[in-house]
Design an enzyme around this catalytic site. Structure first.
Site, PDB file in Angstrom:
ATOM      1  CG  ASN A  19      13.336   6.328   1.876  1.00 27.95           C
ATOM      2  OD1 ASN A  19      12.786   7.366   2.290  1.00 27.95           O
ATOM      3  ND2 ASN A  19      13.190   5.611   0.413  1.00 27.95           N
ATOM      4  CD1 TRP A  20       8.188   5.708   6.486  1.00 31.53           C
ATOM      5  CD2 TRP A  20       7.877   7.385   7.667  1.00 31.53           C
ATOM      6  NE1 TRP A  20       7.666   5.456   8.282  1.00 31.53           N
ATOM      7  CE2 TRP A  20       7.670   6.407   8.123  1.00 31.53           C
ATOM      8  CE3 TRP A  20       6.967   9.142   8.094  1.00 31.53           C
ATOM      9  CZ2 TRP A  20       6.971   7.070  10.066  1.00 31.53           C
ATOM     10  CZ3 TRP A  20       6.785   8.938   9.468  1.00 31.53           C
ATOM     11  CH2 TRP A  20       6.774   7.981  10.254  1.00 31.53           C
ATOM     12  CG  HIS A  56      16.410   7.287  -2.019  1.00 32.25           C
ATOM     13  ND1 HIS A  56      15.832   7.040  -3.639  1.00 32.25           N
ATOM     14  CD2 HIS A  56      15.760   6.144  -2.079  1.00 32.25           C
ATOM     15  CE1 HIS A  56      15.034   5.443  -3.839  1.00 32.25           C
ATOM     16  NE2 HIS A  56      15.130   5.746  -2.538  1.00 32.25           N
ATOM     17  CD  GLU A  98      16.950   1.728  -1.938  1.00 38.37           C
ATOM     18  OE1 GLU A  98      15.653   0.912  -1.375  1.00 38.37           O
ATOM     19  OE2 GLU A  98      16.608   3.005  -2.780  1.00 38.37           O
ATOM     20  N   GLY A 114       9.628   0.914  -6.652  1.00 37.61           N
ATOM     21  CA  GLY A 114       7.835   1.477  -6.570  1.00 37.61           C
ATOM     22  C   GLY A 114       7.741   1.259  -7.909  1.00 37.61           C
ATOM     23  N   GLY A 134      10.126   1.053   0.663  1.00 40.30           N
ATOM     24  CA  GLY A 134       9.840   3.071   0.970  1.00 40.30           C
ATOM     25  C   GLY A 134       8.525   2.111   0.797  1.00 40.30           C
ATOM     26  N   GLY A 135       6.863   1.942   0.521  1.00 46.12           N
ATOM     27  CA  GLY A 135       6.141   2.001   0.426  1.00 46.12           C
ATOM     28  C   GLY A 135       5.437   0.782   1.196  1.00 46.12           C
TER      29      GLY A 135
HETATM   30  P1  PGA Z   1      10.245   1.036  -2.745  1.00 48.38           P
HETATM   31  O1  PGA Z   1      11.377   2.078  -1.786  1.00 48.38           O
HETATM   32  O2  PGA Z   1       9.463   0.178  -0.955  1.00 48.38           O
HETATM   33  O3  PGA Z   1       8.892   2.082  -2.401  1.00 48.38           O
HETATM   34  O4  PGA Z   1      10.028   0.238  -3.816  1.00 48.38           O
HETATM   35  C1  PGA Z   1      12.525   1.744  -1.927  1.00 48.38           C
HETATM   36  C2  PGA Z   1      12.922   3.043  -1.792  1.00 48.38           C
HETATM   37  O5  PGA Z   1      12.963   3.899  -2.739  1.00 48.38           O
HETATM   38  O6  PGA Z   1      13.957   2.931  -0.701  1.00 48.38           O
END
Ligand code: PGA
Length: 253
Positions: free
Chosen positions: A11-12, A99, A169, A175, A236-237
């Site tokens: 997920n960019w 999300h 999540e 994050g 994400g990251g």
């Molecule tokens: P993260 O984000 O890996 O940066 O914690 C995951 C997401 O929000 O899908």
């Protein structure tokens, strides 16, 4: 037990200009193609501006492309929004809905998420439906209750193991570099699968992929992906670096 093929999804978010986004997509595509028969599915969800070009870049590699959100309607007067049919038309096969950043930034309720997921299924997309508790809810002992409510309210009629993926999540893990313990993750995932029985029946529930998301990285992916009810990750990251994203994928059992 029903065999579930792991899904490694990037997920960019609101990251990626043409130069770095296309380079990242090309690198991920190159690695998957070189690996040949992978034991996992791989998905990247770039910002809408890059969907078509990322689609061309990864074409033939096996990397799937998804949107990060869609509108519940097919078309119409909704300035700034994108429909599921448009995503499919641009080459997407998946779309993330619900999300926590959409739920928070755009006030999306379970009913809205459900309508978006229904639109995704109608357009022939696989809906990646996100759920998860906040830190305050976890501290209050409401984790299972919150996820139960979100499943009940966000999963549309007609959802199956083939057209729906759930992403658990925990909001407080996104994050932040923090994650629940492995036991806590497995507890919630098994609970989610059990709750899905009421929505889609036992056979489909056994086949639905339930991803973990929130600070998944190469250092913790192996243990998370080894949990019996964890069927991949929404990343994400770490999905913004080809090395990290690929290293996570290599942790699939
Ligand atoms: P993260 O984000 O890996 O940066 O914690 C995951 C997401 O929000 O899908």
């Amino acid at each position: 037990m029903t065999a579930r093929r792991p899904l490694i999804a990037g997920n960019w978010k609101m990251n990626g200009l043409r130069s770095d986004g296309l380079a990242l997509a090309a690198e991920v595509a190159k690695r998957l193609k070189a690996q040949g028969a992978a034991s996992f599915d791989m998905l990247v969800c770039p910002p809408s501006t890059l969907i078509a070009e990322v689609g061309k870049t990864v074409s033939g590699s096996g990397v799937a492309v998804g949107g990060q959100d869609c509108h519940a309607n097919v078309s119409g007067a909704h300035t700034g929004d994108i429909s599921a049919a448009m995503l499919a038309d641009a080459g997407c096969s998946y779309v993330i809905v619900g999300h926590s950043e959409r739920r928070t930034d755009h006030g999306e309720s379970d009913a809205v998420v459900k309508a978006k997921a229904a639109a995704a299924l109608k357009a022939g997309l696989i809906a990646v439906i996100c759920i998860g508790e906040t830190e305050a809810q976890r501290d209050a002992g409401k984790t299972l209750e919150v996820n139960k409510t979100q499943i009940a309210g966000s999963v549309p009629d007609g959802a199956t193991a083939a057209n729906m993926v759930i992403a658990y999540e925990p909001v407080w893990a996104i994050g932040t570099g923090r994650t629940p313990t492995n036991a806590e993750v497995q507890e919630v995932h098994a609970f989610i699968r059990n709750e899905l029985v009421a929505k889609v029946g036992p056979a489909e529930a056994a086949g639905v992929r339930v991803l973990y998301g929130g600070s998944m990285k190469p250092g913790n992916a192996k243990e998370l992906l080894a949990l019996p009810d964890v069927d991949g990750g929404l990343i994400g990251g770490a999905s913004l670096k080809a090395d990290d994203f690929w290293a996570i994928a290599q942790c699939c059992p």
